[in-house]
Design a protein around this motif. Structure first.
Motif, PDB file in Angstrom:
ATOM      1  N   ARG A 104       0.837  -1.199   0.000  1.00 20.40           N
ATOM      2  CA  ARG A 104       0.000   0.000   0.000  1.00 20.40           C
ATOM      3  C   ARG A 104       0.871   1.248   0.000  1.00 20.40           C
ATOM      4  O   ARG A 104       1.903   1.306   0.667  1.00 20.40           O
ATOM      5  CB  ARG A 104      -0.879   0.009   1.234  1.00 20.40           C
ATOM      6  N   ALA A 105       0.428   2.244  -0.709  1.00 15.01           N
ATOM      7  CA  ALA A 105       1.151   3.521  -0.731  1.00 15.01           C
ATOM      8  C   ALA A 105       1.252   4.094   0.673  1.00 15.01           C
ATOM      9  O   ALA A 105       2.253   4.727   1.018  1.00 15.01           O
ATOM     10  CB  ALA A 105       0.447   4.500  -1.664  1.00 15.01           C
ATOM     11  N   SER A 106       0.252   3.854   1.505  1.00 16.43           N
ATOM     12  CA  SER A 106       0.287   4.375   2.876  1.00 16.43           C
ATOM     13  C   SER A 106       1.384   3.711   3.689  1.00 16.43           C
ATOM     14  O   SER A 106       1.949   4.329   4.594  1.00 16.43           O
ATOM     15  CB  SER A 106      -1.068   4.185   3.555  1.00 16.43           C
TER      16      SER A 106
ATOM     17  N   PRO B 184       1.129  10.789   6.452  1.00 15.67           N
ATOM     18  CA  PRO B 184       0.746  12.055   5.811  1.00 15.67           C
ATOM     19  C   PRO B 184       0.103  11.815   4.442  1.00 15.67           C
ATOM     20  O   PRO B 184       0.631  11.062   3.619  1.00 15.67           O
ATOM     21  CB  PRO B 184       2.076  12.798   5.679  1.00 15.67           C
ATOM     22  N   LYS B 185      -1.030  12.430   4.251  1.00 14.76           N
ATOM     23  CA  LYS B 185      -1.819  12.196   3.029  1.00 14.76           C
ATOM     24  C   LYS B 185      -1.083  12.631   1.765  1.00 14.76           C
ATOM     25  O   LYS B 185      -1.225  11.999   0.715  1.00 14.76           O
ATOM     26  CB  LYS B 185      -3.180  12.886   3.117  1.00 14.76           C
TER      27      LYS B 185
ATOM     28  N   LEU C  15       1.718  10.901  -3.156  1.00 15.03           N
ATOM     29  CA  LEU C  15       2.933  10.818  -3.976  1.00 15.03           C
ATOM     30  C   LEU C  15       3.235   9.361  -4.333  1.00 15.03           C
ATOM     31  O   LEU C  15       3.550   9.044  -5.475  1.00 15.03           O
ATOM     32  CB  LEU C  15       4.120  11.446  -3.240  1.00 15.03           C
ATOM     33  N   PHE C  16       3.121   8.458  -3.367  1.00 14.95           N
ATOM     34  CA  PHE C  16       3.401   7.051  -3.633  1.00 14.95           C
ATOM     35  C   PHE C  16       2.276   6.370  -4.400  1.00 14.95           C
ATOM     36  O   PHE C  16       2.483   5.299  -4.968  1.00 14.95           O
ATOM     37  CB  PHE C  16       3.724   6.306  -2.333  1.00 14.95           C
ATOM     38  N   ASN C  17       1.109   6.978  -4.461  1.00 16.53           N
ATOM     39  CA  ASN C  17       0.013   6.451  -5.278  1.00 16.53           C
ATOM     40  C   ASN C  17       0.177   6.809  -6.749  1.00 16.53           C
ATOM     41  O   ASN C  17      -0.461   6.211  -7.607  1.00 16.53           O
ATOM     42  CB  ASN C  17      -1.337   6.975  -4.782  1.00 16.53           C
ATOM     43  N   GLU C  18       1.012   7.801  -7.056  1.00 11.65           N
ATOM     44  CA  GLU C  18       1.229   8.206  -8.446  1.00 11.65           C
ATOM     45  C   GLU C  18       2.013   7.137  -9.192  1.00 11.65           C
ATOM     46  O   GLU C  18       2.733   6.340  -8.594  1.00 11.65           O
ATOM     47  CB  GLU C  18       2.014   9.525  -8.496  1.00 11.65           C
ATOM     48  N   GLU C  19       1.874   7.126 -10.519  1.00 11.55           N
ATOM     49  CA  GLU C  19       2.681   6.231 -11.363  1.00 11.55           C
ATOM     50  C   GLU C  19       4.110   6.739 -11.368  1.00 11.55           C
ATOM     51  O   GLU C  19       4.352   7.926 -11.610  1.00 11.55           O
ATOM     52  CB  GLU C  19       2.165   6.241 -12.803  1.00 11.55           C
ATOM     53  N   HIS C  20       5.049   5.866 -11.105  1.00 11.67           N
ATOM     54  CA  HIS C  20       6.464   6.203 -11.161  1.00 11.67           C
ATOM     55  C   HIS C  20       7.164   5.157 -12.008  1.00 11.67           C
ATOM     56  O   HIS C  20       6.849   3.971 -11.923  1.00 11.67           O
ATOM     57  CB  HIS C  20       7.087   6.207  -9.754  1.00 11.67           C
ATOM     58  N   LYS C  21       8.122   5.595 -12.810  1.00 12.16           N
ATOM     59  CA  LYS C  21       8.905   4.656 -13.598  1.00 12.16           C
ATOM     60  C   LYS C  21       9.767   3.808 -12.682  1.00 12.16           C
ATOM     61  O   LYS C  21      10.153   4.246 -11.597  1.00 12.16           O
ATOM     62  CB  LYS C  21       9.812   5.402 -14.582  1.00 12.16           C
ATOM     63  N   LYS C  22      10.061   2.609 -13.136  1.00 12.80           N
ATOM     64  CA  LYS C  22      10.963   1.730 -12.404  1.00 12.80           C
ATOM     65  C   LYS C  22      12.297   2.451 -12.233  1.00 12.80           C
ATOM     66  O   LYS C  22      12.851   2.981 -13.187  1.00 12.80           O
ATOM     67  CB  LYS C  22      11.152   0.443 -13.209  1.00 12.80           C
ATOM     68  N   GLY C  23      12.766   2.524 -11.017  1.00 15.93           N
ATOM     69  CA  GLY C  23      14.027   3.200 -10.740  1.00 15.93           C
ATOM     70  C   GLY C  23      13.889   4.689 -10.471  1.00 15.93           C
ATOM     71  O   GLY C  23      14.881   5.390 -10.335  1.00 15.93           O
TER      72      GLY C  23
ATOM     73  N   ALA D 116       5.932  16.836  -0.301  1.00 13.13           N
ATOM     74  CA  ALA D 116       4.720  16.012  -0.342  1.00 13.13           C
ATOM     75  C   ALA D 116       4.150  15.807   1.057  1.00 13.13           C
ATOM     76  O   ALA D 116       2.931  15.821   1.252  1.00 13.13           O
ATOM     77  CB  ALA D 116       5.029  14.659  -0.976  1.00 13.13           C
ATOM     78  N   ARG D 117       5.030  15.643   2.039  1.00 17.22           N
ATOM     79  CA  ARG D 117       4.560  15.429   3.411  1.00 17.22           C
ATOM     80  C   ARG D 117       3.796  16.635   3.926  1.00 17.22           C
ATOM     81  O   ARG D 117       2.850  16.491   4.690  1.00 17.22           O
ATOM     82  CB  ARG D 117       5.767  15.122   4.311  1.00 17.22           C
ATOM     83  N   MET D 118       4.175  17.828   3.498  1.00 16.79           N
ATOM     84  CA  MET D 118       3.550  19.046   3.985  1.00 16.79           C
ATOM     85  C   MET D 118       2.378  19.511   3.123  1.00 16.79           C
ATOM     86  O   MET D 118       1.684  20.453   3.486  1.00 16.79           O
ATOM     87  CB  MET D 118       4.599  20.163   4.057  1.00 16.79           C
ATOM     88  N   THR D 119       2.162  18.853   1.979  1.00 17.44           N
ATOM     89  CA  THR D 119       1.141  19.286   1.027  1.00 17.44           C
ATOM     90  C   THR D 119      -0.047  18.342   1.048  1.00 17.44           C
ATOM     91  O   THR D 119       0.112  17.141   0.876  1.00 17.44           O
ATOM     92  CB  THR D 119       1.735  19.305  -0.402  1.00 17.44           C
ATOM     93  N   PRO D 120      -1.243  18.870   1.263  1.00 12.74           N
ATOM     94  CA  PRO D 120      -2.415  17.996   1.176  1.00 12.74           C
ATOM     95  C   PRO D 120      -2.569  17.497  -0.254  1.00 12.74           C
ATOM     96  O   PRO D 120      -2.206  18.198  -1.201  1.00 12.74           O
ATOM     97  CB  PRO D 120      -3.584  18.887   1.565  1.00 12.74           C
ATOM     98  N   PRO D 121      -3.107  16.298  -0.439  1.00 12.00           N
ATOM     99  CA  PRO D 121      -3.297  15.782  -1.795  1.00 12.00           C
ATOM    100  C   PRO D 121      -4.303  16.625  -2.563  1.00 12.00           C
ATOM    101  O   PRO D 121      -5.187  17.243  -1.971  1.00 12.00           O
ATOM    102  CB  PRO D 121      -3.812  14.364  -1.588  1.00 12.00           C
ATOM    103  N   ARG D 122      -4.121  16.663  -3.870  1.00 10.17           N
ATOM    104  CA  ARG D 122      -5.064  17.397  -4.729  1.00 10.17           C
ATOM    105  C   ARG D 122      -6.409  16.704  -4.756  1.00 10.17           C
ATOM    106  O   ARG D 122      -6.467  15.480  -4.784  1.00 10.17           O
ATOM    107  CB  ARG D 122      -4.514  17.493  -6.150  1.00 10.17           C
ATOM    108  N   THR D 123      -7.439  17.471  -4.779  1.00  7.79           N
ATOM    109  CA  THR D 123      -8.782  16.884  -4.931  1.00  7.79           C
ATOM    110  C   THR D 123      -9.086  16.755  -6.402  1.00  7.79           C
ATOM    111  O   THR D 123      -8.640  17.555  -7.221  1.00  7.79           O
ATOM    112  CB  THR D 123      -9.839  17.761  -4.238  1.00  7.79           C
ATOM    113  N   ARG D 124      -9.843  15.759  -6.738  1.00 12.14           N
ATOM    114  CA  ARG D 124     -10.155  15.529  -8.168  1.00 12.14           C
ATOM    115  C   ARG D 124     -11.522  15.976  -8.496  1.00 12.14           C
ATOM    116  O   ARG D 124     -12.416  16.040  -7.838  1.00 12.14           O
ATOM    117  CB  ARG D 124     -10.008  14.046  -8.481  1.00 12.14           C
TER     118      ARG D 124
END
Length: 129
Positions: free
Chosen positions: A68-70, A96-97, A102-110, A121-129
């Motif tokens: 899990r990203a969390s 932190p949300k 950030l970890f829920n986003e798609e990231h390339k391998k490596g 990211a730790r200090m920024t609330p996630p964007r609402t969709r």
């Protein structure tokens, strides 16, 4: 770090290791994390370690699979505060949300996420969709 080479599911040789319960801090801090099969922690004194986890577990990452990203966010949050922390994943939902997002986003391998990006990211609330 003790490692072992074993045949993987597809017959190719793979390296297996036990994730540590904590990292040797020695005055260093988390410099960045690299997402490649697990979370790799790069420290300010130039060392590379697999992210610590709880006994009999490790954080793994890749190709739409993984923990899990969390959980990743909880580990990174604790390491940003204290590189030598013994991580606790019991309350990973309270990570932190912004880090979780950030970890829920798609990231390339490596992909490498710098300390600055992680702190932001730790200090920024996630964007609402």
């Amino acid at each position: 770090m003790p490692v072992l080479r074993t045949p993987g599911d597809d017959g190719k040789q793979v390296w297996r290791f036990y994730a540590p319960l904590s990292l040797p801090a020695g005055g260093a801090e988390l410099a960045s994390v690299v997402l490649h099969h697990t979370l790799w922690v790069l420290t300010s004194d130039g060392h590379v370690h697999p992210a610590p986890c709880t006994p009999t577990e490790h954080l793994w990452w890749g190709d739409g699979w993984g923990d899990r990203a969390s959980e990743a966010a909880a580990v990174v949050d604790q390491l940003l505060n204290d590189l030598g922390a013994t991580v606790d994943l019991h309350q990973h939902w309270d990570a932190p949300k912004g880090l979780t997002a950030l970890f829920n986003e798609e990231h390339k391998k490596g992909a490498e996420l710098t300390r600055a990006a992680l702190l932001h990211a730790r200090m920024t609330p996630p964007r609402t969709r």
